[in-house]
Design a protein around this motif. Sequence first.
Motif, short mmCIF file in Angstrom:
data_model
loop_
_atom_site.label_atom_id
_atom_site.label_comp_id
_atom_site.label_asym_id
_atom_site.label_seq_id
_atom_site.Cartn_x
_atom_site.Cartn_y
_atom_site.Cartn_z
N SER A 243 0.85 -1.19 0.00
CA SER A 243 0.00 0.00 0.00
C SER A 243 0.89 1.24 0.00
O SER A 243 2.01 1.21 0.50
N PRO A 244 0.38 2.34 -0.56
CA PRO A 244 1.19 3.56 -0.60
C PRO A 244 1.63 4.02 0.78
O PRO A 244 2.71 4.56 0.95
N ALA A 245 0.80 3.78 1.79
CA ALA A 245 1.15 4.24 3.15
C ALA A 245 2.33 3.47 3.72
O ALA A 245 3.02 3.96 4.61
N SER A 246 2.58 2.24 3.23
CA SER A 246 3.70 1.48 3.77
C SER A 246 4.95 1.61 2.89
O SER A 246 5.95 0.96 3.15
N SER A 247 4.89 2.42 1.86
CA SER A 247 6.04 2.67 1.00
C SER A 247 7.13 3.37 1.82
O SER A 247 6.86 4.40 2.45
N PRO A 248 8.36 2.83 1.80
CA PRO A 248 9.43 3.47 2.58
C PRO A 248 9.66 4.94 2.17
O PRO A 248 9.88 5.79 3.03
N ALA A 249 9.57 5.24 0.89
CA ALA A 249 9.81 6.62 0.44
C ALA A 249 8.71 7.55 0.95
O ALA A 249 9.00 8.65 1.44
N LEU A 250 7.46 7.13 0.84
CA LEU A 250 6.36 7.96 1.31
C LEU A 250 6.41 8.12 2.82
O LEU A 250 6.24 9.22 3.35
N ARG A 251 6.67 7.02 3.52
CA ARG A 251 6.76 7.06 4.98
C ARG A 251 7.87 8.01 5.42
O ARG A 251 7.68 8.83 6.31
#
Length: 175
Positions: free
Chosen positions: A4-12
């Motif tokens: 999921s986008p929320a668990s993306s290291p970059a987004l996080r």
Amino acid sequence: MTTSPASSPALRTAICAAVLGVLVYLTQSRDLLRDFTRPVVMAFLKFIGMQAVDQGDLMVVGRLEVPWTRDCAGVNLLLLLLALAIWVNRHEKLSARYWFRIAAMLPASLLANIARVLTLIAWRAAIYPAVESPQTHYFLGLIWLVPFVMWITPRSGRPTSHAVMETLHAAAVVA
């Protein structure tokens, strides 16, 4: 299995960076840790038998007059440790272990800052009456944050020397 986008290291990491940016902005006007750090430093000095008197913006430790500034409270060290913890754990899964590592930076920053202040007092006592430069303060802060970041750097089956080098690299970038 999709990520999921929320668990993306970059987004996080980007979200955490934004939150840290807001915290940096909010802490510029308030000394959040002052009421904790100074009493602990004073109690430790008295515990080891040193005469220490708190005079507000100045601590008198034996023959030394040690100014107390906003930087002495350790808010900047807390923010740096949080940033480093987020960075070195950026590839870790969002789990209880991840959040424990991030939360552990509050007590770690307090301990690192108390050690930094005590080291500065010892340094000042050793070179008395000379006064150290601001760079000395920042250098000692860097020295004391490295062991705490090492503590939370994931090993991922790598030798400890790899974690040491990753921590030193991250600390050098911050410095």
